[in-house]
Structure formats: structure tokens, C-alpha cells
Enzyme design. Structure first.
Site, PDB file in Angstrom:
ATOM      1  N   HIS A  17       0.952  -1.410  -0.186  1.00  7.39           N
ATOM      2  CA  HIS A  17       0.061   0.196  -0.030  1.00  7.39           C
ATOM      3  C   HIS A  17       0.896   1.203  -0.069  1.00  7.39           C
ATOM      4  O   HIS A  17       0.263   2.430  -0.477  1.00  7.39           O
ATOM      5  CB  HIS A  17      -0.959   0.027   1.251  1.00  7.39           C
ATOM      6  CG  HIS A  17      -2.284  -0.806   1.185  1.00  7.39           C
ATOM      7  ND1 HIS A  17      -2.891  -1.503   1.922  1.00  7.39           N
ATOM      8  CD2 HIS A  17      -2.910  -0.930  -0.224  1.00  7.39           C
ATOM      9  CE1 HIS A  17      -4.059  -1.913   1.281  1.00  7.39           C
ATOM     10  NE2 HIS A  17      -4.104  -1.560   0.027  1.00  7.39           N
ATOM     11  N   ASP A  30       0.454 -17.412 -12.504  1.00  7.31           N
ATOM     12  CA  ASP A  30       0.440 -18.964 -12.175  1.00  7.31           C
ATOM     13  C   ASP A  30       0.726 -19.721 -13.290  1.00  7.31           C
ATOM     14  O   ASP A  30       1.387 -20.660 -13.395  1.00  7.31           O
ATOM     15  CB  ASP A  30      -0.846 -19.275 -11.487  1.00  7.31           C
ATOM     16  CG  ASP A  30      -0.897 -18.938 -10.013  1.00  7.31           C
ATOM     17  OD1 ASP A  30       0.073 -18.502  -9.332  1.00  7.31           O
ATOM     18  OD2 ASP A  30      -1.848 -18.894  -9.416  1.00  7.31           O
TER      19      ASP A  30
END
Length: 593
Positions: free
Chosen positions: A201, A467
Site C-alpha cells: 500500500h 500462475d
């Protein structure tokens, strides 16, 4: 700018992680953000109330500090990110944190510091085992809150970044989102840290504020004292120490060029992502909370291509209720309306959020009981989420997406549950869109190999390249010993993407991509040529991808894909692509140093 007093060789180069693009030239200002150490000790029964009280007072003080930061924000762009402070406030209310710590004080006779340390470790272990890099990076929020609690427990004050009164480049071991929110852009022109990840963040805030930043430099606080002249290159992820006059002149020119380009890129936000020959590509944003929608729209997002529902489940003793989920999904759907929102069903294992579910330890959790496999095993929880997602479709355009599908049987089982939930909602008189599109993520080699069969079962594909690349090439990119083998343009990956897009075209369904490859302008022409209909990414990447799309034709991309298909190694493909993109867009892809 050049100093003779600094005992550092001129033009010393340190390389870290490019967290926020841009160039800053100035002198460093060191801020003490060393990690707090917690001393664990046993206490007597008589000390228990005192330690519990000390912990709860640190929680209250931490809450007051964060609320003070929140109240002080008056910058419009920062206000769009107040959800990050809200997230930290919610962590302070989390029962796993509160009860976990106080129960250790009561039950194990641990002091407050030691009990908090153990509780935080459990939180951190949960995030460290998450496959999704973006989700895993949310551990930094736990770390930030934990550091604040420990500091307040010890009664130690912290140097305020808000008090810096001159133009500087901040150097710190680490910075919290609260630190970043207090930065005055007229005074803090850049920052560098020892720690950090690109999807933290703190990094997200830096990009939104337009503050150049390089993180993950490991030893910068030890090597660079206050007052050192430096250049921060947040685009390439490097820090130049004690730059020469010539280097300063070069970077000043690059700085002017960068700032000019940023203005040009933001001007693209209202324009369509349309090629010269009229091909339209939907550019969407990957988000996790409704508060991120204004930022996504500012960068030109045409929808949400990936809404990560996992955040509703993390750090809880029980899963979220149906109504909790409806509120969360509805807020995103309404904020993005009339554009579509693609909600991904749970992409975690039960051990991450539901201790009452007995999930045995697995040697290889990445290939174990997670995502749709877990959902199909725990059908009650799965149906609860499906009900919430379908109910949210009454408030805008929703698409439902299942992760980690490996075969036709799994998607059919998911569709059967969707039909069952639809029937229940209809019988209960609860509104929903009966025609919610159902799609899957293609992120497992088996799914790529049978994409033609899967295409007959769904309304859309979304390729999860992070992935897919790791599974296809048997590479853990987090393992420094084999990370060099992680190649988005490996011939096997290119062929897999070709097969997926071909299957989608033949079945007349849409095909998108929501992995990191979608956000890199280097691959935009290739993805166009492959036939992707949608690219979803972190919103700040949208203008750069759109810029490329608006300067090319689809047939140019198709020719490039054909050329790449004739090459045999990843290095050959990368070299050919680099040459082609540098030839076509010399100003965009020319190396800066």
C-alpha cells in the site's frame, strides 16, 4: 548538487525495486523507522491485569493516531486512498488480534509485548503462504499496525514525516502507508527504503501521489547518511549516490521528459483503447475495495477485470456472512456502474481464515486444497458466496469467475451450484440477474491444454499469467535460485496463449488477461496479435498500455506473433520483441541509462 564532503564514490549505483516512476534529484533526509524488537518474558498472575491494560491502551492510542492522520488528509487524490487507513483501523478491531493477544497474556502468562509478537507472527504466516503476490503483500499492513502497537506499548515516540520543512529525499528502513499519507509533495520529492514490495500500500500511495520511490534497497539506511546528494530513478528502480555534474544534467533532462509524458498519458484516460484499424480492447482494473474505483476511473478503467474477494475472508475467526459479502460486492458494482465487475470466487485455502475447518498441513499448498477445490469441498461456504455475488448483480453488471479450474468436471460442478443458488434466490423472491456471465481463470497447464473443451462450458476466459507461467515452467519466481527461468515469452507460454485464444475464438466467447503480463506495454502488441479482448491490470498501468494500442493495427500484432512463433528460445523471443518495440516506439522503450 555535487558535494566533495560525502565519502561515497561519485555515481555509485544502488539497484532496488521500482515502486513509483519518476525522477527526484536532491539531498537525503534520514528518518528512523527501524523495526521494533519485542522482548518476551513470563509474568506473574498479579501482573496479568496490568499487561492487558497496557495492550488495550496501546490499541486505543494507535487508533487515535491513525484517526488523526485520516482527519488531516485534505488532498483529493489522497482522499481516494483513505480506505488504506480504514484497513489499518479495522485490523486494530480484529478479534483475532485482540483476543489472540489477551488470551496469551491470561493463558500463557506472557507480557503484552511477547503476546503481541506471537499473535502478529500467526497473522504474518497466513499472508506469507498466499500464492497471489498482490494478496501476499498485504502482510505489510499487518507489519505496519504491529510496529505502531509495539512502539506505543514501549512508550516510544516516532519522528513525524509531516514535520519535514524543506525539499528532501527521505531515506528509511521502511515506511507505513500512514507515513506516506503525511508526505507534503512540495517538500518530500522522493523516498527510498531498505524494505518493501511493489504492490504494498505504501508503493500504491507513492504512485498515486506521483512521488518517485525505490524500495527494497536492503542496506540504504546503513550506507547513505543524511545530506547525501542522490538521484532517485523510480522508473528503473535505481539510486545514484553522489552524482557527478554530468549525471545530474542527464537526469534533469530525463526528469523534464518524464513529467511531460505523464501529462500526455493522463490525457488518454478519456479516450478509447482502439487501434488504428478500429479494434477495441477493454482495459479494466484489478481492485480489492470499492474505494479504489475512483482511482481506476481516473486512469481510464472500463470496468473491473478482477475483483479479489479474498480480502473479506482474511484474518477472521469465522467467514464473512452473506450480507457482509453483499454489502462489499454491491459497493464495488455500484461504484463502477454501468461498467462490468468480474468477481473472482475465493482463491485461498480454508486454513487462511476458518480455523474450525480441519485442513491438514500440506507439503505443497500451492497445488493442494485451495481456490475452487476448497470451495467445492466446503459447499456451504461456497453457496454463501455465490448467493452474495448473485444478489449483488441486481445493482449493476456482474461477471462471476472461478479460479484454478483444471478440468471440465470442476466447472460443471460449479455451474450446478450456481443453478441451485439461482433457484433458491428465485424461490425466496430475492432479486438477481439470471444472465450473469460465468467464466474461468486459465492458470493451470491442464486448462490451457483443454481450452477448447472448457470454452464450450463458459461465457469467458481470463488468463492468470502469473500462475500459468510458474506452473508451465515449474518455476517459483520467489526462489532467487530459479527466478531467472520465469519467462513470460517462453515459447511454451506463447503456444499456450495461442491455444487459449484460438479456443475462445472458435467458441465465440471473450478472452481476457488479468496477470502482470497484461500491464506491461512491452507485451501489448503481442497480446493484441494473439486476439485478447480485455486486459485487466493495476489502474496506473492503463494509460501506458492504451498509448501503445492507439498507435498500432491488429494485423501488425498478428505478424509479430507469427515471427515470434518461429523462434526456439525465450532469449530469442525477448530479443526480437525488444528490437521490434524499440524500432516502433524508440521514445517509449529506449533505455534511460
Amino acid at each position: 548538487m555535487v558535494s566533495e564532503k560525502i565519502d561515497i564514490p561519485q555515481d555509485t549505483l544502488l539497484v532496488g525495486i521500482a515502486a513509483s516512476p519518476g525522477i527526484a534529484i536532491g539531498q537525503t533526509y534520514s528518518v528512523d523507522r527501524e523495526r521494533m524488537s519485542a522482548v518476551e518474558r513470563r509474568i506473574s498472575v498479579d501482573e496479568v491485569p496490568e499487561q492487558v491494560q497496557a495492550f488495550m491502551e496501546s490499541v486505543q492510542l494507535s487508533r487515535s493516531q491513525l484517526e488523526e492522520v485520516r482527519a488531516a488528509v485534505n488532498d483529493r487524490e489522497l482522499a481516494e486512498h483513505l480506505y488504506i487507513i480504514d484497513t489499518h483501523l479495522l485490523i486494530l478491531e480484529d478479534q483475532m488480534l485482540l483476543d489472540g493477544t489477551t488470551s496469551l497474556i491470561h493463558g500463557e502468562f506472557l507480557n503484552a509485548e511477547g503476546a503481541l509478537k506471537r499473535t502478529l507472527k500467526k497473522f504474518q504466516e497466513v499472508f506469507d503462504s498466499i500464492e497471489d503476490e498482490y494478496l501476499r503483500e498485504r502482510r505489510s499492513d499487518i507489519d505496519s499496525v504491529g510496529e505502531r502497537l509495539l512502539r506505543n506499548l514501549k512508550g516510544q515516540s516516532q519522528q513525524s514525516i509531516a514535520g519535514i520543512d524543506r525539499k528532501v529525499i527521505v531515506v528509511a528502513h521502511d515506511l507505513s502507508p500512514a507515513d506516506t499519507m503525511q508526505m507534503d509533495r512540495d517538500r518530500i520529492i522522493g523516498f527510498v527504503t531498505d524494505l518493501g514490495g511493489r504492490t504494498s500500500h505504501t508503493a500504491i500511495l507513492a504512485r498515486s501521489l506521483g512521488i518517485p520511490a525505490v524500495i527494497g534497497l536492503e542496506t540504504v539506511t546503513a550506507r547513505v547518511p543524511s545530506g547525501t546528494p542522490v538521484i532517485v530513478d523510480g522508473t528503473l528502480g535505481c539510486l545514484v549516490l553522489n552524482p557527478s555534474a554530468e549525471t545530474c544534467r542527464e537526469y534533469e533532462e530525463k526528469q523534464r521528459a518524464f513529467e511531460s509524458r505523464e501529462v500526455e498519458l493522463l490525457s488518454l484516460s478519456s479516450l478509447s483503447a482502439e487501434t488504428l484499424d478500429g479494434s477495441r480492447i477493454r482495459l479494466s482494473g484489478n481492485v480489492e475495495l470499492a474505494n479504489e474505483i475512483p482511482v481506476a476511473l481516473r486512469y481510464g478503467a472500463e470496468g473491473v477485470g478482477l475483483f479479489r474477494s479474498e480480502f473479506l475472508y482474511l484474518n477472521r475467526t469465522v467467514p464473512p456472512s452473506e450480507n457482509e459479502q453483499v454489502v462489499a460486492y454491491r459497493s464495488v458494482v455500484e461504484a463502477m456502474a454501468p461498467q462490468p465487475v468480474t468477481i473472482r470466487s475465493l482463491d485461498l485455502g480454508g486454513d487462511k481464515f476458518a480455523p474450525e475447518i480441519n485442513v491438514a498441513d500440506e507439503l505443497n499448498p500451492a497445488m493442494g486444497l485451495r481456490a475452487v477445490r476448497f470451495s467445492l469441498k466446503e459447499r456451504r461456504l461456497f453457496k454463501l458466496q455465490l448467493r452474495a455475488i448473485l444478489r449483488s448483480s441486481a445493482f449493476g453488471r456482474v461477471r462471476l469467475m472461478f479460479p484454478m479450474i483444471s478440468g471440465v468436471a470442476e466447472i460443471r460442478a460449479c455451474k450446478e451450484l450456481v443453478a441451485e443458488v439461482k433457484a433458491e434466490l428465485a424461490a425466496e423472491g430475492i432479486a438477481f440477474d439470471p444472465d450473469v456471465p460465468v467464466g474461468i481463470m486459465i492458470e493451470i497447464p491442464s486448462a490451457a491444454l483443454i481450452a477448447d473443451l472448457l470454452a464450450k462450458e463458459v461465457d469467458f476466459f481470463s488468463v492468470g499469467t502469473n500462475d500459468l507461467i510458474q506452473y508451465c515452467l515449474a518455476v517459483d519466481r520467489g526462489n532467487e535460485n530459479v527466478a531467472y527461468l520465469y519467462e513470460p515469452l517462453h515459447p511454451a507460454i506463447l503456444r499456450a496463449l495461442q491455444a487459449i485464444c484460438r479456443a475462445a475464438r472458435q467458441a465465440r466467447i471473450s478472452v481476457g488477461m488479468c496477470g502482470e503480463m497484461a500491464s506491461d506495454p512491452l507485451y501489448t502488441l503481442v497480446l493484441l496479435g494473439l486476439g485478447f479482448d480485455e486486459l485487466s491490470m493495476n489502474p496506473p498501468s492503463i494509460p501506458r498500455v492504451k498509448e501503445i494500442l492507439r498507435m498500432v493495427r491488429r494485423d501488425e500484432g498478428e505478424r509479430l506473433v507469427a515471427e515470434l512463433s518461429n523462434l526456439a528460445t525465450a532469449s530469442e523471443l525477448n530479443r526480437h520483441l525488444d528490437d521490434e518495440m524499440n524500432r516502433r516506439f524508440p521514445e517509449l522503450f529506449r533505455p534511460l541509462i
